[in-house]
Design a protein around this motif. Structure first.
Motif, mmCIF file in Angstrom:
data_model
loop_
_atom_site.group_PDB
_atom_site.id
_atom_site.type_symbol
_atom_site.label_atom_id
_atom_site.label_comp_id
_atom_site.label_asym_id
_atom_site.label_seq_id
_atom_site.Cartn_x
_atom_site.Cartn_y
_atom_site.Cartn_z
ATOM 1 N N LEU A 14 0.865 -1.183 0.000
ATOM 2 C CA LEU A 14 0.000 0.000 0.000
ATOM 3 C C LEU A 14 0.896 1.224 0.000
ATOM 4 N N LYS A 22 -4.049 4.255 4.672
ATOM 5 C CA LYS A 22 -3.509 2.953 4.254
ATOM 6 C C LYS A 22 -3.640 1.894 5.355
ATOM 7 N N SER A 23 -3.176 2.263 6.557
ATOM 8 C CA SER A 23 -3.204 1.286 7.646
ATOM 9 C C SER A 23 -4.643 0.933 8.021
ATOM 10 N N LEU A 26 -6.034 -1.583 5.592
ATOM 11 C CA LEU A 26 -5.479 -2.908 5.890
ATOM 12 C C LEU A 26 -6.123 -3.506 7.126
ATOM 13 N N THR A 30 -8.217 -6.955 7.183
ATOM 14 C CA THR A 30 -7.698 -8.143 7.864
ATOM 15 C C THR A 30 -8.438 -8.470 9.151
ATOM 16 N N LEU A 63 0.172 -8.762 2.806
ATOM 17 C CA LEU A 63 -0.113 -7.336 2.644
ATOM 18 C C LEU A 63 0.875 -6.516 3.450
ATOM 19 N N ASP A 65 2.407 -3.012 4.894
ATOM 20 C CA ASP A 65 2.121 -1.630 5.260
ATOM 21 C C ASP A 65 3.459 -0.936 5.524
ATOM 22 N N PHE A 169 -9.125 -5.014 -2.599
ATOM 23 C CA PHE A 169 -8.119 -6.075 -2.522
ATOM 24 C C PHE A 169 -8.453 -7.234 -3.467
#
Ligand code: GDP
Ligand code: MG
Length: 231
Positions: A14, A22-23, A26, A30, A63, A65, A169
Motif C-alpha cells: 500500500l 492505508k493502515s 489494511l 484483515t 499485505l 504496510d 483487494f
C-alpha cells in the motif's frame, strides 16, 4: 499453527501519502475493525489474509504496510521489490494526496522493474464526504479518468463503514490471477511477488503445510529483512 491450504501467495503493498488511510484500509480488510486514532509509526508491517478468486482458487494475500516511512518519502527499494500488486491510496478530502499519486506510481514502477505489478487507485474516507459541506476535494470522475488513462482499477472506499474495502483487494488479486492464467505473469526464481502454495510430504514422509503468517515485522531500513517469517 497450520495454514489453510492456498494455491498461490501474492505480495501486495500500500502506497500513498501519510494519513490517507492505508493502515486503516489494511486493518479493516484483515480484522474488520476501524480505529479513529491510528499511530503512523507503530504497528505490524505485514498481514495476511486468505481469499478466493472467481474460480475458487485460494489465494493468500501477504499485505505490506509502511511503518511511517512514507511521511518523508523515504520508502526503500526493498519495500517495493517482490511485490506483484500495489494499492495507490489517496484521501478523497485531500487534493494534495491525489496530486502525489503519479509520483507514487512512477516510484513503484521504477523499483518493481523488471517485474510488473497490478495497480489499483483507491480513494479513501468516502464516509467523510458530505456533498452539502463541499469537502470533497477529488471528484469521482477525475479519479476514474486518471485510472483509465493508466489502465488501472479504481475504487472509492471507507475503512470506517467497510464500503468497497473487499473490492479493492479482491480486484487486484483477481487481476493478478487472470494474468497468471493468461501466461502474462509467471513465478520467477528469486522473486517473491507470486509464490506457489504447497501441501506435501517432507523427506522422511512427514506431511507439512506452509507455515502460518498473520503478521510480522521486518527491518526495511537496512534493505533486507531482519528476520523473515514468510513462508
Ligand atoms: P496512513 O498514514 O495512510 O496509514 O493513514 P491511517 O490509516 O493511519 O489513517 C489516518 C487517519 O485517518 C486516522 O485517524 C484514521 O482513523 C483516519 N481514517 C482512515 N481511513 C478512514 C476512513 O475511511 N474514514 C474515516 N472517517 N477516517 C479514516
Ligand atoms: Mg499507516
Amino acid at each position: 499453527m497450520v495454514d489453510p491450504i492456498f494455491d498461490y501467495q501474492f505480495r501486495l503493498i500500500l502506497i500513498g501519502d501519510s494519513t490517507v488511510g492505508k493502515s486503516s484500509l489494511l486493518r479493516y480488510f484483515t480484522d474488520g475493525s476501524f480505529a479513529e486514532v491510528s499511530d503512523p509509526t507503530v504497528g505490524v508491517d505485514f498481514f495476511a489474509r486468505l481469499i478466493q478468486v472467481h474460480d475458487g482458487t485460494n489465494i493468500k494475500l501477504q499485505l505490506w504496510d509502511t511503518a511511517g516511512q512514507e511521511r518523508f518519502r523515504s520508502i526503500t527499494k526493498s519495500y517495493y521489490r517482490n511485490s506483484v500488486g500495489a494499492l495507490l491510496v489517496y484521501d478523497i478530502c485531500n487534493r494534495d494526496s491525489f496530486q502525489h499519486i503519479p509520483v507514487w506510481l512512477m516510484e513503484a514502477r521504477r523499483h518493481i522493474e523488471p517485474y510488473r505489478a497490478v495497480f489499483i487507485l483507491v480513494g479513501c474516507k468516502l464516509d467523510l464526504v458530505h456533498e452539502n459541506r463541499n469537502n470533497r476535494e477529488v471528484t469521482t470522475e477525475e479519479a476514474r479518468r486518471f485510472a483509465e488513462m493508466h489502465k488501472i482499477g479504481f475504487v472509492e472506499t471507507s475503512a470506517k463503514t467497510g464500503h468497497n474495502v473487499e473490492d479493492a483487494f479482491n480486484g487486484v488479486a483477481q487481476e493478478i490471477y487472470d494474468k497468471i492464467r493468461s501466461g502474462e505473469y509467471s513465478l520467477e526464481d528469486g522473486w517473491d511477488g507470486i509464490k506457489k502454495g504447497y501441501f506435501g510430504l517432507q523427506p522422511g514422509g512427514r506431511s507439512v503445510r506452509t507455515s502460518s503468517v498473520i503478521g510480522g515485522r521486518m527491518s526495511i531500513a537496512e534493505g533486507e529483512p531482519a528476520h523473515d517469517h514468510c513462508c
